[in-house]
Design a protein around this motif. Structure first.
Motif, short mmCIF file in Angstrom:
data_model
loop_
_atom_site.label_atom_id
_atom_site.label_comp_id
_atom_site.label_asym_id
_atom_site.label_seq_id
_atom_site.Cartn_x
_atom_site.Cartn_y
_atom_site.Cartn_z
N PRO A 52 -112.37 3.63 -11.24
CA PRO A 52 -113.76 3.94 -10.89
C PRO A 52 -114.61 2.69 -10.68
N ALA A 53 -114.40 1.66 -11.50
CA ALA A 53 -115.15 0.41 -11.33
C ALA A 53 -114.79 -0.25 -9.99
N LEU A 54 -113.53 -0.15 -9.59
CA LEU A 54 -113.12 -0.70 -8.30
C LEU A 54 -113.84 0.02 -7.17
N LEU A 55 -113.93 1.34 -7.25
CA LEU A 55 -114.65 2.11 -6.23
C LEU A 55 -116.12 1.71 -6.19
N ARG A 62 -117.04 10.56 -3.17
CA ARG A 62 -116.39 11.75 -3.73
C ARG A 62 -115.24 11.36 -4.65
N GLU A 63 -114.50 10.35 -4.22
CA GLU A 63 -113.39 9.86 -5.04
C GLU A 63 -113.95 9.36 -6.38
N ARG A 64 -115.06 8.67 -6.33
CA ARG A 64 -115.69 8.15 -7.54
C ARG A 64 -116.16 9.29 -8.45
N GLU A 65 -116.74 10.33 -7.86
CA GLU A 65 -117.24 11.48 -8.63
C GLU A 65 -116.11 12.19 -9.38
N ARG A 66 -114.92 12.14 -8.85
CA ARG A 66 -113.78 12.78 -9.52
C ARG A 66 -113.50 12.10 -10.86
N TYR A 67 -113.95 10.88 -11.03
CA TYR A 67 -113.63 10.12 -12.25
C TYR A 67 -114.82 9.94 -13.17
N SER A 68 -115.95 10.53 -12.83
CA SER A 68 -117.08 10.47 -13.76
C SER A 68 -117.12 11.76 -14.56
N ALA A 69 -116.83 11.64 -15.82
CA ALA A 69 -116.74 12.84 -16.64
C ALA A 69 -117.62 12.71 -17.86
N GLN A 90 -105.22 3.73 -7.58
CA GLN A 90 -105.50 4.51 -8.79
C GLN A 90 -104.39 4.28 -9.82
N GLU A 91 -103.15 4.25 -9.34
CA GLU A 91 -102.02 4.06 -10.24
C GLU A 91 -102.04 2.67 -10.88
N VAL A 92 -102.32 1.66 -10.08
CA VAL A 92 -102.32 0.29 -10.57
C VAL A 92 -103.53 0.00 -11.45
N MET A 93 -104.69 0.47 -11.03
CA MET A 93 -105.95 0.13 -11.72
C MET A 93 -106.20 1.00 -12.96
N GLU A 94 -105.63 2.19 -12.98
CA GLU A 94 -105.79 3.14 -14.07
C GLU A 94 -107.27 3.33 -14.44
#
Length: 118
Positions: A27-30, A111-118, A19-23
């Protein structure tokens, strides 16, 4: 801490580092990991010759390891080794275990992906 920290099969530290590296691309990586993993599972299930199984397992092992799915990576490693042995071992059983393990970790990544869909 994310929800994945409670899942024993996903390394939270790996996800945090990614998350830190990809910023913004995290989400696209996930998404890519989830999609590619589905394709890799289908490839494993459809493969009939040991070389194809070994190649698919090797690829899945790498992506799983990179994404912190360590148990999944270990299973893929075992499958890769079995496929390269003359007698092969129980390849189909390992494929079933990989399928099951992906079923265990997939919701963590979703779930990790859902945290970043806003």
């Amino acid at each position: 801490m994310t929800e994945s920290a409670t899942h024993p099969h996903v390394d939270e530290k790996v996800l945090s580092a990614l998350q830190e590296v990809m910023e913004d691309e995290y989400p696209a990586l996930l998404d890519t990991f989830l999609s590619d993993s589905q394709h890799r599972l289908l490839a494993l299930q459809a493969a009939s010759d040991p070389q194809a199984i070994s190649q698919a397992a090797h690829s899945f092992k790498g992506s799983s390891s990179n994404m912190g799915a360590l148990v999944l990576a270990q299973l893929c490693s075992r499958l890769e080794q079995c496929a390269n042995q003359p007698n092969g071992g129980d390849i189909q059983q390992l494929i079933r275990e990989i399928d099951h393990e992906f079923g265990e970790v997939k919701p963590v990544y979703e779930r990790e992906r859902e945290r970043y869909s806003a």
